[in-house]
Design an enzyme around this catalytic site. Structure first.
Site, mmCIF file in Angstrom:
data_model
loop_
_atom_site.group_PDB
_atom_site.id
_atom_site.type_symbol
_atom_site.label_atom_id
_atom_site.label_comp_id
_atom_site.label_asym_id
_atom_site.label_seq_id
_atom_site.Cartn_x
_atom_site.Cartn_y
_atom_site.Cartn_z
ATOM 1 N N SER A 96 0.866 -1.184 0.000
ATOM 2 C CA SER A 96 0.000 0.000 0.000
ATOM 3 C C SER A 96 0.901 1.231 0.000
ATOM 4 O O SER A 96 1.518 1.566 1.019
ATOM 5 C CB SER A 96 -0.916 0.005 1.230
ATOM 6 O OG SER A 96 -1.827 -1.066 1.172
ATOM 7 N N LYS A 171 -7.329 1.602 -2.809
ATOM 8 C CA LYS A 171 -6.881 1.141 -1.496
ATOM 9 C C LYS A 171 -6.889 2.280 -0.480
ATOM 10 O O LYS A 171 -7.248 2.083 0.689
ATOM 11 C CB LYS A 171 -5.471 0.546 -1.584
ATOM 12 C CG LYS A 171 -4.884 0.086 -0.243
ATOM 13 C CD LYS A 171 -5.760 -0.964 0.446
ATOM 14 C CE LYS A 171 -5.273 -1.305 1.852
ATOM 15 N NZ LYS A 171 -4.015 -2.044 1.882
ATOM 16 N N LYS A 239 0.191 5.482 8.269
ATOM 17 C CA LYS A 239 0.813 5.776 6.976
ATOM 18 C C LYS A 239 -0.236 5.876 5.876
ATOM 19 O O LYS A 239 -0.219 6.798 5.049
ATOM 20 C CB LYS A 239 1.837 4.682 6.662
ATOM 21 C CG LYS A 239 2.502 4.761 5.301
ATOM 22 C CD LYS A 239 1.828 3.857 4.263
ATOM 23 C CE LYS A 239 1.901 2.398 4.653
ATOM 24 N NZ LYS A 239 1.296 1.513 3.611
#
Length: 303
Positions: A96, A171, A239
């Site tokens: 990701s 995502k 993150k």
């Protein structure tokens, strides 16, 4: 069946590599820190001592590492994927990362004759172990079709979302939804506890109605037990919330609830909960409500 070089044998990567080996693919795994390949070897795979060794004979190279800097570290340079994979190989990045990092990688790889798909996943450790991940894919449709047997070994919902970077954009949206969902779930749990309601009964009936979600189904038992051993670490979700808030700012999309969720995730990491599961957002709501952050004797219980 494909010959696969799999880079990144962590919480998610290891069971994914194992499922690929069990499906009949020839899998050679590499991890930055040693000692993570035992499960893959037991499933019939092999361990490589370097990135070059893992990728040089691979039809498909898969990366599953934490963030953009780690993807760039394994992709570029004389010891990286682009310098050592053969022309015509397909690079599938399950990490990701930012959409722009995926676009830049695809452009750099094309100059080496290497095809790229950004293919981040959702489902956490349980989904990786069960081979039931959701996979959102960006890149050329023909490359997506060619990779389908690989995707089918690790996921059950596999969708081509558009050009390079599209998988990472989807995502980011996924992580936005999950963070808001987990925060709302944490607030509901504390509200129910402080109201004196039978919490297991309440969560059971909520899971069967419109409030039900995959997050509630997968995290219910851990929340009841106060068990926040990581299936997906809060520091990684932190993150990801940075990725979605930056991307939303770029396109001019307002994220008022998402911004609040991002701050609550950041607060949890700042308090030292980054290595816990993202369902540990419950600890923050308990703290704000004047309650102990964990249940006595639970794995997360600490001052």
């Amino acid at each position: 069946m494909s010959t696969i070089g799999f880079l990144g044998l962590g919480i998610m990567g290891s069971p994914m590599a194992v499922n690929l080996a069990r499906a009949g693919h020839t899998v050679t795994g590499w991890n930055r820190s040693p000692g993570r390949a035992d499960a893959l070897v037991a499933a019939g795979g092999k361990e490589a001592g370097s990135i070059a060794e893992a990728v040089r004979d691979a039809d498909v190279v898969i990366t599953m590492v934490p963030a953009s800097p780690q993807v760039e570290a394994v992709a570029y340079g004389p010891d990286g994927i682009l310098a050592n994979a053969r022309r015509g190989a397909l690079l599938v990045d399950h990490s990701s990362i930012t959409p722009q990092t995926s676009v830049d990688l695809a452009e750099a790889a094309a100059a080496k004759g290497i095809r790229v798909l950004d293919a981040p996943v959702s489902g956490g450790e349980a989904g990786a172990v069960e081979g039931a991940l959701s996979i959102m894919v960006g890149g050329e449709r023909a490359d997506f079709d060619a990779a389908r047997p690989v995707f089918d070994a690790v996921g059950t919902t596999v969708v081509h979302c558009g050009p390079h970077g599209a998988g990472q954009t989807v995502k980011a949206a996924n992580q936005l939804i999950v963070a808001v969902n987990l925060q709302a779930l944490a607030e509901a749990v504390v509200f129910l506890e402080k109201s004196g309601v039978d919490l297991p009964a309440a969560l059971e009936v909520l899971a069967g109605g419109l409030a039900g979600s995959t997050a509630l189904t997968r995290k219910k038992d851990a929340l009841l037990a106060g068990d926040f051993r990581p299936g997906f670490k809060l520091e990684l979700h932190h993150k990801d919330m940075g990725i979605v808030t930056d991307a939303a700012r770029t396109v001019g999309a307002a994220l008022p609830v998402g911004a609040a969720a991002a701050q609550l995730v950041a607060s949890a990491v700042a308090r030292g909960d980054g290595a816990l599961d993202h369902s540990a957002l419950l600890r923050g709501v308990r703290l704000l409500s004047g309650e102990p952050t964990g249940r006595p004797g639970a794995p997360d219980d600490r001052p």
